[in-house]
Motif scaffolding. Structure first.
Motif, PDB file in Angstrom:
ATOM      1  N   LYS A 200      48.886  62.646  58.413  1.00 33.93           N
ATOM      2  CA  LYS A 200      48.224  62.045  59.681  1.00 33.93           C
ATOM      3  C   LYS A 200      46.730  62.452  59.616  1.00 33.93           C
ATOM      4  O   LYS A 200      46.176  61.738  60.398  1.00 33.93           O
ATOM      5  N   LEU A 203      44.591  59.755  58.659  1.00 33.07           N
ATOM      6  CA  LEU A 203      44.514  58.672  59.443  1.00 33.07           C
ATOM      7  C   LEU A 203      43.739  58.833  60.868  1.00 33.07           C
ATOM      8  O   LEU A 203      43.320  57.946  61.370  1.00 33.07           O
ATOM      9  N   LEU A 215      42.935  50.380  58.799  1.00 38.16           N
ATOM     10  CA  LEU A 215      44.151  51.134  58.426  1.00 38.16           C
ATOM     11  C   LEU A 215      45.307  50.330  57.890  1.00 38.16           C
ATOM     12  O   LEU A 215      45.834  50.432  56.955  1.00 38.16           O
ATOM     13  N   ILE A 285      49.200  54.010  64.595  1.00 38.08           N
ATOM     14  CA  ILE A 285      49.712  54.275  63.252  1.00 38.08           C
ATOM     15  C   ILE A 285      50.864  53.270  63.078  1.00 38.08           C
ATOM     16  O   ILE A 285      50.780  52.333  62.185  1.00 38.08           O
TER      17      ILE A 285
END
Length: 540
Positions: A200, A203, A215, A285
């Motif tokens: 993560k 991200l 993304l 996400i």
């Protein structure tokens, strides 16, 4: 913002993946959708011929390739393949002749830096037959749950078995009823969600910049890789290039149990061990991953279904993935149980969403008088597990799986309305309504009846085409007969068949004089890979 994610899938060269491919999509009396993928970017041509394609007879080395192809083929469509859609595209050919066989090929333009211009359809044929206007028979295949990377999985030869059985019966098409890929594979190196959870930090810049579009674009790479990996099987490719193929997604094209978790539970899925992170970051996400999954689902599956007003590159709120199509003898509706699935939806209709349910209700009002059967593709079965197990398991680790079920108490009202539509249509037209499903990794047939209604409804499930079947204990928690719980009207069911091997289904509908016959086949593979077992169930 631009950044390049580094991840396990950068080693694609270490595994065999799909390069050039053709899928025959929706075919009617006069139209046909053809989906293609090429290894190369650039201008390509999809050609249609009413005779078998002979590459040696076509001069594609001419300076004007398009003109040369127009001379050699019935129809030619040019497409430009690029990385925005993973070098895929789908075209619909018009003004075809009914009951006519056509052959398809994909050819690269001379401007494409490829060693060969013939990309697909020139050695192994890609072919289909348009619908017959006065057909007296209908034969189609059904399968679901394709995961050749699960430990104990079945052989991919089963796709050749589907092809051969349809060929033997002069089959019309095949329906892939969900989980055509597993993006959350039990094989950790191919698990998209596992990679995201463990990486993560890569991200966070997207979250900090609130760059969801960036993304989504980055994550789509993962999903596309999974499709190329799962669909590279030669037997799978032979099936989908030999028969029109209709597809619908289920949860594993997105993540296990998608839509059956609350926002808090979804956030928890992305928490790492011993670290409870910002739920806003986790949900940013997760929702980007759903958008990426939807975009790639559209590219690889939905684009060759009957056209719907799906908007994969803009708002998903109004996107439509449910669709219908017709045959001379039957009407089909394919339900989307993931695109608008939301547990504890304040607006109700947790599984389908209110807009889809409204479309379905309207469709039921317009069944043609010529139909001899109604088929509803419901990726999750309407009846299968014991209702006691479904609702008790909501407390444990399988709660998302059982919240998917029509028999879960949260879905009873929606299921009851669906069954009302089915039974009323069956009674009105005096024809059977058959639900076609996957998901549960078992093969099963059930008959449903209501005392107050003369209609007959069936549940036909073919699941676990390559995915490891459920253990034999599954039969113990699948009731043989009884009454559905939570029904406003007494609705009983009786199990007609059950199996726990890798399997697929065949449905045969035919008319002899004034008599209509409907026969279902559960076809499973045995421990001997060169043997198949066929169990027939006469429905009508």
């Amino acid at each position: 913002m631009s950044m390049q994610l580094r991840h396990a899938f950068d080693s694609e060269k270490l595994v065999s993946c799909l390069n050039d491919a053709i899928i025959i999509g929706h075919v009617s009396y006069s139209t046909a959708k053809v989906w293609v993928r090429s290894k190369h970017r650039g201008k390509h041509y999809i050609v249609l011929s009413d005779t078998p394609i002979q590459p040696d007879e076509i001069n594609i080395d001419a300076s004007d390739t398009y003109s040369a192809l127009q001379i050699g083929f019935s129809k030619v469509s040019s497409v430009t393949l690029d990385d925005t859609t993973d070098r895929t595209d789908c075209v619909e050919f018009q003004n075809l002749q009914p009951s006519t066989r056509y052959w398809v090929a994909l050819i690269a333009d001379r401007s494409v830096p490829a060693r060969r211009q013939w990309r697909s359809g020139y050695e192994i044929p890609a072919t289909f037959k348009t619908q017959q206007t006065n057909a007296k028979s209908l034969v189609f295949g059904f399968f679901s749950c394709h995961d050749p990377y699960k430990k104990g999985h079945g052989p991919e030869d089963i796709f050749l078995d589907i092809h051969n059985r349809l060929n033997e019966l002069n089959g019309d098409f095949v329906i892939a009823g969900g989980d055509q890929v597993y993006v959350d594979s039990s094989t950790k190196e191919f698990d998209v969600w596992r990679w995201v959870t463990n990486n993560k930090e890569q991200l966070k810049p997207y979250f900090e910049a609130q760059d969801q579009a960036g993304l989504i674009k980055a994550l789509s790479y993962f999903y596309r890789f999974i499709y190329r990996l799962y669909w590279q099987s030669a037997h799978f490719q032979k099936l989908v290039r030999s028969f029109p193929t209709y597809m619908i997604w289920d949860d594993h094209e997105i993540m296990d149990g998608w839509g059956s978790l609350t926002e808090d539970e979804l956030s928890d899925k992305l928490d790492t061990l011993f670290e409870w992170e910002d739920s806003e970051f986790n949900l940013f996400i997760a929702h980007a991953m759903f958008h990426a999954a939807a975009q790639v689902y559209h590219e690889y599956q939905h684009s060759h279904n009957p056209t719907t007003p799906t908007l994969p590159h803009t708002s998903l709120a109004n996107s439509q993935w449910d669709y219908s199509f017709t045959h001379n003898l039957a009407s089909f509706y394919v339900l989307d149980q993931r695109g608008h699935h939301k547990f504890q939806n304040p607006a109700g209709y947790d599984l389908l969403g209110s807009s889809q349910f409204s479309r379905l209700s309207h469709w039921f009002e317009n069944i043609p008088s010529t139909a001899k059967a109604i088929f509803i593709v419901s990726p999750v079965p309407v009846v299968h597990w014991s209702c006691t197990v479904v609702n008790m398991a909501d407390l444990g680790s399988y709660k998302d799986d059982f919240r998917d079920e029509w028999d879960h108490e949260a879905n009873h009202q929606e299921r009851n309305e669906l069954l009302d539509l089915a039974f009323n249509a069956s009674q009105k037209h005096q024809i059977p309504v058959v639900f076609l499903s996957g998901d549960v990794h078992c093969a099963a047939s059930f008959k449903l009846k209501r005392r107050s209604n003369s209609g007959t409804v069936y549940q036909f499930t073919a699941s676990g085409v390559t995915r490891k079947p459920a253990p034999f204990v599954s039969k113990a928690i699948s009731c043989a007969k009884g009454a559905l719980s939570g029904c406003d009207v007494l609705t009983t069911f009786e199990r007609l068949a059950f199996g726990t091997q890798n399997n697929f289904g065949i449905m045969k509908l035919f008319v002899e004089g004034e008599q209509t016959h409907l026969v279902a086949e559960h076809i499973s593979t045995t421990d001997e890979e060169d043997e198949t077992l066929i169990k027939q169930v006469r429905l009508v």
